[in-house]
Design a protein around this motif. Structure first.
Motif, mmCIF file in Angstrom:
data_model
loop_
_atom_site.group_PDB
_atom_site.id
_atom_site.type_symbol
_atom_site.label_atom_id
_atom_site.label_comp_id
_atom_site.label_asym_id
_atom_site.label_seq_id
_atom_site.Cartn_x
_atom_site.Cartn_y
_atom_site.Cartn_z
ATOM 1 N N THR A 175 0.844 -1.190 0.000
ATOM 2 C CA THR A 175 0.000 0.000 0.000
ATOM 3 C C THR A 175 0.881 1.242 0.000
ATOM 4 O O THR A 175 2.031 1.203 0.446
ATOM 5 N N ALA A 176 0.350 2.344 -0.492
ATOM 6 C CA ALA A 176 1.098 3.609 -0.471
ATOM 7 C C ALA A 176 1.314 4.072 0.960
ATOM 8 O O ALA A 176 2.285 4.755 1.251
ATOM 9 N N ARG A 177 0.410 3.699 1.852
ATOM 10 C CA ARG A 177 0.544 4.095 3.260
ATOM 11 C C ARG A 177 1.480 3.134 3.994
ATOM 12 O O ARG A 177 1.140 2.539 4.997
ATOM 13 N N THR A 178 2.674 2.983 3.423
ATOM 14 C CA THR A 178 3.703 2.153 4.032
ATOM 15 C C THR A 178 4.744 3.070 4.658
ATOM 16 O O THR A 178 5.306 3.925 3.991
ATOM 17 N N ALA A 227 11.753 5.586 0.163
ATOM 18 C CA ALA A 227 10.351 6.007 0.065
ATOM 19 C C ALA A 227 10.034 6.538 -1.330
ATOM 20 O O ALA A 227 9.002 6.195 -1.916
ATOM 21 N N ALA A 228 10.914 7.361 -1.874
ATOM 22 C CA ALA A 228 10.683 7.924 -3.206
ATOM 23 C C ALA A 228 10.755 6.836 -4.270
ATOM 24 O O ALA A 228 9.919 6.792 -5.181
ATOM 25 N N ARG A 229 11.725 5.954 -4.181
ATOM 26 C CA ARG A 229 11.915 4.878 -5.170
ATOM 27 C C ARG A 229 10.711 3.949 -5.226
ATOM 28 O O ARG A 229 10.297 3.504 -6.278
ATOM 29 N N LEU A 286 6.463 5.082 -1.292
ATOM 30 C CA LEU A 286 5.929 4.827 0.046
ATOM 31 C C LEU A 286 5.572 6.170 0.672
ATOM 32 O O LEU A 286 6.410 7.045 0.766
ATOM 33 N N ARG A 287 4.348 6.323 1.096
ATOM 34 C CA ARG A 287 3.871 7.625 1.568
ATOM 35 C C ARG A 287 3.563 7.668 3.051
ATOM 36 O O ARG A 287 2.907 8.587 3.526
ATOM 37 N N ALA A 347 0.008 4.270 9.303
ATOM 38 C CA ALA A 347 0.487 3.391 8.235
ATOM 39 C C ALA A 347 -0.295 2.086 8.254
ATOM 40 O O ALA A 347 -0.738 1.638 9.318
ATOM 41 N N ASP A 348 -0.448 1.488 7.073
ATOM 42 C CA ASP A 348 -1.057 0.158 6.966
ATOM 43 C C ASP A 348 0.009 -0.922 7.093
ATOM 44 O O ASP A 348 -0.259 -2.009 7.583
ATOM 45 N N GLN A 349 1.203 -0.606 6.590
ATOM 46 C CA GLN A 349 2.352 -1.499 6.631
ATOM 47 C C GLN A 349 3.567 -0.667 7.022
ATOM 48 O O GLN A 349 3.594 0.535 6.790
#
Length: 157
Positions: free
Chosen positions: A57-60, A104-106, A109-110, A133-135
């Protein structure tokens, strides 16, 4: 439980290590990072871990666990003590969370980024438990080895 955060058991979704079975020598170079293996170690285990993850997920979030980049820190200390000019890459490289930002950028991950010198699991549990965060990708970097795990909240039953 008024005022207290309830933290559930975490589930490991994927792992990555350096060195691994076929690894020899130094980890692959990381563009923009020089001299030290610290950032390349963090990046390679994050890549191995995230590459093995079936669903992201993006919310990592990221929790980076280390004593910092000692090789770069010593280089900066010695260069300054000798009155020499320091290369510009060492300005951002001397901060351990710069490689966490690169990861995070690569990987887009947000979630939040946290750097600690010890632990990692409690910080990940708090980030998941409070809904930030979800993960969480936990990356631990030592002198010549590193590991990464990605965790999510477990079943509270």
């Amino acid at each position: 439980m008024s005022g207290l955060l309830e933290v559930h058991e975490l589930v490991v979704l994927a792992e990555g290590y350096w060195p691994d079975v076929d690894d020899a020598g130094e980890p692959p170079a990381l563009p923009g990072f020089v001299l030290s293996a610290f950032s390349p170690l963090a990046a390679v285990v994050a890549e191995r871990c995230l590459g093995r993850l079936s669903e992201r997920t993006a919310r990592t979030g990221i929790v980076l666990v280390s004593d910092g980049d000692r090789v770069s820190a010593e280089h900066v200390r010695q260069t300054v003590a000798e009155g020499k000019r320091l290369g510009p890459l060492f300005f951002f490289q001397s901060v351990p969370n710069s490689v966490a930002g690169w990861i995070a950028a690569r990987w887009d991950l947000r979630g939040p980024v946290v750097c600690v010198t010890d632990g990692g699991i409690d910080e990940a549990a708090l980030l998941i438990g409070d809904g930030d965060a979800d993960q969480v990708l936990i990356v631990q970097v030592g002198a010549d080895q590193a590991s990464a795990v990605i965790v999510t909240g477990g079943d509270p039953t």
